[in-house]
Write an enzyme that holds these catalytic residues in place. Structure first.
Site, PDB file in Angstrom:
ATOM      1  CE  LYS A  38      12.255   1.428   0.602  1.00 59.93           C
ATOM      2  NZ  LYS A  38      12.506   1.024  -0.737  1.00 59.93           N
ATOM      3  CE  LYS A  58       6.077   6.071   1.490  1.00 66.60           C
ATOM      4  NZ  LYS A  58       5.476   4.872   0.934  1.00 66.60           N
ATOM      5  CG  LEU A  82      -1.892  -1.222   1.231  1.00 68.22           C
ATOM      6  CD1 LEU A  82      -2.409  -1.525   2.633  1.00 68.22           C
ATOM      7  CD2 LEU A  82      -3.043  -0.951   0.271  1.00 68.22           C
ATOM      8  N   PRO A  83       0.258   2.417  -0.329  1.00 63.62           N
ATOM      9  CG  PRO A  83      -1.068   3.920  -1.534  1.00 63.62           C
ATOM     10  CD  PRO A  83      -1.129   2.627  -0.770  1.00 63.62           C
ATOM     11  CB  THR A 142       8.183   2.154   1.860  1.00 68.02           C
ATOM     12  OG1 THR A 142       8.842   1.220   1.015  1.00 68.02           O
ATOM     13  CG2 THR A 142       9.225   2.972   2.614  1.00 68.02           C
TER      14      THR A 142
HETATM   15  P1  NAD Z   1       0.893   2.513  -6.182  1.00 72.82           P
HETATM   16  O1  NAD Z   1       0.239   3.773  -5.790  1.00 72.82           O
HETATM   17  O2  NAD Z   1       1.155   2.212  -7.618  1.00 72.82           O
HETATM   18  O3  NAD Z   1       0.062   1.260  -5.588  1.00 72.82           O
HETATM   19  C1  NAD Z   1      -0.632   1.279  -4.371  1.00 72.82           C
HETATM   20  C2  NAD Z   1      -1.963   0.594  -4.598  1.00 72.82           C
HETATM   21  O4  NAD Z   1      -2.658   0.499  -3.360  1.00 72.82           O
HETATM   22  C3  NAD Z   1      -2.866   1.370  -5.572  1.00 72.82           C
HETATM   23  O5  NAD Z   1      -3.219   0.535  -6.657  1.00 72.82           O
HETATM   24  C4  NAD Z   1      -4.076   1.738  -4.713  1.00 72.82           C
HETATM   25  O6  NAD Z   1      -5.298   1.726  -5.424  1.00 72.82           O
HETATM   26  C5  NAD Z   1      -4.028   0.664  -3.654  1.00 72.82           C
HETATM   27  N1  NAD Z   1      -4.748   1.004  -2.423  1.00 72.82           N
HETATM   28  C6  NAD Z   1      -4.672   2.138  -1.683  1.00 72.82           C
HETATM   29  N2  NAD Z   1      -5.487   2.061  -0.617  1.00 72.82           N
HETATM   30  C7  NAD Z   1      -6.074   0.833  -0.677  1.00 72.82           C
HETATM   31  C8  NAD Z   1      -7.026   0.169   0.139  1.00 72.82           C
HETATM   32  N3  NAD Z   1      -7.533   0.728   1.238  1.00 72.82           N
HETATM   33  N4  NAD Z   1      -7.400  -1.066  -0.219  1.00 72.82           N
HETATM   34  C9  NAD Z   1      -6.903  -1.649  -1.338  1.00 72.82           C
HETATM   35  N5  NAD Z   1      -6.014  -1.055  -2.158  1.00 72.82           N
HETATM   36  C10 NAD Z   1      -5.610   0.167  -1.827  1.00 72.82           C
HETATM   37  O7  NAD Z   1       2.270   2.451  -5.343  1.00 72.82           O
HETATM   38  P2  NAD Z   1       3.519   1.490  -5.602  1.00 72.82           P
HETATM   39  O8  NAD Z   1       4.514   2.177  -6.450  1.00 72.82           O
HETATM   40  O9  NAD Z   1       3.025   0.113  -5.967  1.00 72.82           O
HETATM   41  O10 NAD Z   1       4.162   1.462  -4.125  1.00 72.82           O
HETATM   42  C11 NAD Z   1       3.599   0.667  -3.098  1.00 72.82           C
HETATM   43  C12 NAD Z   1       4.536   0.727  -1.895  1.00 72.82           C
HETATM   44  O11 NAD Z   1       5.823   0.249  -2.278  1.00 72.82           O
HETATM   45  C13 NAD Z   1       4.743   2.147  -1.346  1.00 72.82           C
HETATM   46  O12 NAD Z   1       4.772   2.094   0.053  1.00 72.82           O
HETATM   47  C14 NAD Z   1       6.098   2.548  -1.917  1.00 72.82           C
HETATM   48  O13 NAD Z   1       6.777   3.479  -1.118  1.00 72.82           O
HETATM   49  C15 NAD Z   1       6.813   1.197  -1.936  1.00 72.82           C
HETATM   50  N6  NAD Z   1       7.898   1.106  -2.928  1.00 72.82           N
HETATM   51  C16 NAD Z   1       7.696   1.547  -4.209  1.00 72.82           C
HETATM   52  C17 NAD Z   1       8.739   1.445  -5.131  1.00 72.82           C
HETATM   53  C18 NAD Z   1       8.539   1.920  -6.557  1.00 72.82           C
HETATM   54  O14 NAD Z   1       9.556   2.058  -7.261  1.00 72.82           O
HETATM   55  N7  NAD Z   1       7.319   2.141  -7.027  1.00 72.82           N
HETATM   56  C19 NAD Z   1       9.973   0.909  -4.740  1.00 72.82           C
HETATM   57  C20 NAD Z   1      10.138   0.439  -3.446  1.00 72.82           C
HETATM   58  C21 NAD Z   1       9.083   0.537  -2.537  1.00 72.82           C
END
Ligand code: NAD
Length: 297
Positions: free
Chosen positions: A171, A246, A65-66, A96
């Site tokens: 992390k 972030k 999740l975000p 994260t």
């Molecule tokens: P994203 O925004 O693409 O995906 C998050 C998903 O969660 C979205 O599809 C959203 O609709 C869903 N969501 C939000 N609230 C929800 C709920 N209550 N119920 C169900 N679904 C829900 O983000 P991401 O890039 O996939 O990142 C996810 C996590 O991974 C974050 O914490 C980010 O910091 C971490 N991260 C991301 C990366 C990257 O490069 N994108 C790298 C390392 C870590």
């Protein structure tokens, strides 16, 4: 094969779930986005109508999740994962988030009789797609041993960082080092340019000298020396400046809570804040070079 409930099928969660499906697991997913759910179904997964339904469908529940508030809501909210998940199940949060929330949700899970791990990742969308993520895991050794075979389907390096919250601690410490070192490399190359020192020459020297670091040799922020780095594709993101900001903010929050002195981390957070506010949030974090040097290419 273990049945998995997967909540949060975005840029990272989508490909991670797809790798679990490829490995033969049954994956039942939920996301607020219908498009994300369609992709899961196209990859062979099952659509759940709610987070509760996804959690109830898995022996293992994974969330991606975000940020912290989303994790609190999904686990602790009315009808959340802690109400609906199977009692013998294992809960793994890969988002994260801040260390405090990770520890608070981990404690609530333990109080409710669940095994829970925080397991944030590094490796970005590329690593999620290729199944080569690094997982930094906080929780008990026994729960880590249960999770390891599942995490191996999505990652290459799986490390137990210690008790609950230590995955998130690892992390943010790693990413604070990365943010600071990226700025240092950008400043070095920006100064070289002003001094009339060719970027490739500085790279040839510094990459074999004491200034060497990952930000320089694997991800050089200047176009040219490292062909695979985002600098050679107009800083199209592997890891966005917004995401770096972030993580730097999470590091500052943790440092304040723990009484740690992190002046370079604080400066890095300010500088990435300026870069993002100037409209560069979606660019790769190595575009800090363009921001600092004022270059247009
Ligand atoms: P994203 O925004 O693409 O995906 C998050 C998903 O969660 C979205 O599809 C959203 O609709 C869903 N969501 C939000 N609230 C929800 C709920 N209550 N119920 C169900 N679904 C829900 O983000 P991401 O890039 O996939 O990142 C996810 C996590 O991974 C974050 O914490 C980010 O910091 C971490 N991260 C991301 C990366 C990257 O490069 N994108 C790298 C390392 C870590």
């Amino acid at each position: 094969m273990t049945a998995i409930g997967f909540i949060g099928l975005g840029n990272m969660g989508g490909p991670m779930a797809a790798n679990l499906l490829k490995a033969g697991h049954e994956v039942t997913g939920f996301d607020l986005s219908a498009a994300a759910l369609d992709q899961l179904v196209a990859a062979g997964g099952k659509r759940a109508a709610s987070a509760i339904a996804a959690a109830a469908a898995g022996d293992v529940v994974i969330t991606m999740l975000p940020a912290g508030p989303h994790v609190r809501a999904v686990y602790l909210g009315e009808g959340g994962v802690l109400v609906s998940a199977r009692k013998a199940g294992l809960l793994i949060d890969c988002s994260t988030i801040d260390v405090e929330t990770a520890r608070a949700v981990g404690k609530s899970a333990a109080d409710a009789g669940y095994a829970m791990l925080d397991a944030p990742v590094s490796g970005g969308v590329g690593g999620a797609t290729a199944g080569t993520l690094t997982f930094m895991v906080g929780g008990t050794a026994a729960d880590f041993a249960r999770a390891e075979p599942i995490l191996q389907k999505m990652g290459k390096t799986i490390v137990h960082a210690g008790p609950s919250g230590n995955g998130q601690a690892a992390k943010i410490c790693n990413n604070m080092i990365l943010g600071i070192s990226m700025i240092a490399v950008c400043e070095g190359f920006a100064l070289a340019e002003k001094l009339g020192l060719d970027a490739q020459r500085l790279f040839d020297i510094s990459s074999k000298s004491s200034g060497q670091c990952w930000s320089m040799t694997n991800y050089c922020p200047v176009p040219g020396p490292v062909p695979t780095s985002p600098a050679n594709r107009d800083y199209k993101a592997g890891f966005t400046a917004e995401m770096m900001l972030k993580d730097l903010k999470l590091a500052q929050q943790a440092a304040q809570g723990a009484g740690a002195t992190t002046p370079m981390g604080a400066n890095a957070a300010s500088l990435y804040g300026l870069m993002v506010n100037a409209g560069n949030g979606a660019a790769d974090f190595s575009a800090m070079f363009r921001f600092i040097s004022g270059r247009k290419d």
